[in-house]
Design an enzyme around this catalytic site. Structure first.
Site, PDB file in Angstrom:
ATOM      1  N   GLU A  25       0.828  -1.205   0.000  1.00 20.59           N
ATOM      2  CA  GLU A  25       0.000   0.000   0.000  1.00 20.59           C
ATOM      3  C   GLU A  25       0.866   1.260   0.000  1.00 20.59           C
ATOM      4  O   GLU A  25       0.501   2.270  -0.594  1.00 20.59           O
ATOM      5  CB  GLU A  25      -0.923   0.010   1.221  1.00 20.59           C
ATOM      6  CG  GLU A  25      -1.970  -1.089   1.203  1.00 20.59           C
ATOM      7  CD  GLU A  25      -2.818  -1.080   2.443  1.00 20.59           C
ATOM      8  OE1 GLU A  25      -4.001  -0.710   2.338  1.00 20.59           O
ATOM      9  OE2 GLU A  25      -2.298  -1.425   3.532  1.00 20.59           O
ATOM     10  N   TYR A  57     -13.727  26.814  -2.092  1.00 19.53           N
ATOM     11  CA  TYR A  57     -13.591  25.363  -2.187  1.00 19.53           C
ATOM     12  C   TYR A  57     -12.368  24.928  -2.981  1.00 19.53           C
ATOM     13  O   TYR A  57     -11.915  23.797  -2.846  1.00 19.53           O
ATOM     14  CB  TYR A  57     -14.865  24.678  -2.680  1.00 19.53           C
ATOM     15  CG  TYR A  57     -15.417  25.146  -4.008  1.00 19.53           C
ATOM     16  CD1 TYR A  57     -14.859  24.744  -5.208  1.00 19.53           C
ATOM     17  CD2 TYR A  57     -16.533  25.967  -4.043  1.00 19.53           C
ATOM     18  CE1 TYR A  57     -15.371  25.156  -6.408  1.00 19.53           C
ATOM     19  CE2 TYR A  57     -17.066  26.388  -5.251  1.00 19.53           C
ATOM     20  CZ  TYR A  57     -16.482  25.975  -6.429  1.00 19.53           C
ATOM     21  OH  TYR A  57     -16.997  26.380  -7.624  1.00 19.53           O
ATOM     22  N   ILE A  75      -5.965   5.550   7.977  1.00 21.08           N
ATOM     23  CA  ILE A  75      -6.735   6.661   7.422  1.00 21.08           C
ATOM     24  C   ILE A  75      -7.441   7.437   8.528  1.00 21.08           C
ATOM     25  O   ILE A  75      -7.807   8.596   8.335  1.00 21.08           O
ATOM     26  CB  ILE A  75      -7.716   6.212   6.313  1.00 21.08           C
ATOM     27  CG1 ILE A  75      -8.650   5.120   6.787  1.00 21.08           C
ATOM     28  CG2 ILE A  75      -6.955   5.797   5.085  1.00 21.08           C
ATOM     29  CD1 ILE A  75      -9.698   4.720   5.756  1.00 21.08           C
ATOM     30  N   GLU A  76      -7.580   6.831   9.704  1.00 16.85           N
ATOM     31  CA  GLU A  76      -8.095   7.561  10.855  1.00 16.85           C
ATOM     32  C   GLU A  76      -7.165   8.729  11.194  1.00 16.85           C
ATOM     33  O   GLU A  76      -7.615   9.830  11.522  1.00 16.85           O
ATOM     34  CB  GLU A  76      -8.229   6.639  12.076  1.00 16.85           C
ATOM     35  CG  GLU A  76      -9.280   5.576  11.957  1.00 16.85           C
ATOM     36  CD  GLU A  76      -8.791   4.279  11.315  1.00 16.85           C
ATOM     37  OE1 GLU A  76      -7.809   4.302  10.520  1.00 16.85           O
ATOM     38  OE2 GLU A  76      -9.408   3.233  11.599  1.00 16.85           O
ATOM     39  N   LYS A 102     -11.197   4.157   1.282  1.00 15.96           N
ATOM     40  CA  LYS A 102     -10.131   3.451   0.557  1.00 15.96           C
ATOM     41  C   LYS A 102     -10.828   2.523  -0.434  1.00 15.96           C
ATOM     42  O   LYS A 102     -11.541   1.596  -0.033  1.00 15.96           O
ATOM     43  CB  LYS A 102      -9.275   2.647   1.534  1.00 15.96           C
ATOM     44  CG  LYS A 102      -8.146   1.878   0.888  1.00 15.96           C
ATOM     45  CD  LYS A 102      -7.407   0.983   1.884  1.00 15.96           C
ATOM     46  CE  LYS A 102      -6.564   1.800   2.820  1.00 15.96           C
ATOM     47  NZ  LYS A 102      -5.646   0.950   3.633  1.00 15.96           N
TER      48      LYS A 102
END
Length: 127
Positions: A25, A57, A75-76, A102
């Site tokens: 990964e 944005y 990813i937290e 993901k």
């Protein structure tokens, strides 16, 4: 007319990044979807047609891309960094909904995605 709430959002921003616990990964990377929904009072922007009265944005997108470029195992952790950066860079954001997905996670079964979802209040806005 009375507005009860308003939001600026980016939905399903696709970014190739290198987050994950497995070595592959971090080497090959994979695609992620990031969605953010910022609770912002846009009443002034509704009256005055100027960018200074709202959340840009395009700048929000750059912040997301910058945070996704920093490799993490979890990813937290990415979501936490991203949320802190959004509140720091855009103090007018009263609330934040953030999702990082993901795509094609390394699982034995078929899965559209795995991810994390946050619902946060900016404790510095008093809301």
């Amino acid at each position: 007319m009375k507005m009860t709430s308003s939001y600026i959002f980016l939905e399903d921003v696709r970014i190739h990044a290198y987050h994950g616990v497995l070595p592959q990964e971090n080497e090959v990377g994979q695609d992620f979807l990031v969605s953010v929904r910022c609770g912002v009072d846009i009443s002034e922007a509704m009256e005055h047609d100027t960018l200074e009265t709202t959340l840009n944005y395009a700048t929000l997108y750059e912040l997301i891309a910058r945070e996704m470029a920093q490799t993490s195992q979890l990813i937290e952790h990415v979501a936490g960094r991203m949320a802190k950066s959004i509140f720091r860079e855009f103090p007018m954001v009263a609330s934040l909904d953030l999702t990082i997905t993901k795509l094609n996670p390394p699982l034995r079964g078929d899965c559209k995605g795995a991810g994390v979802e946050l619902h946060l209040i900016n404790d510095k806005t008093g809301v």
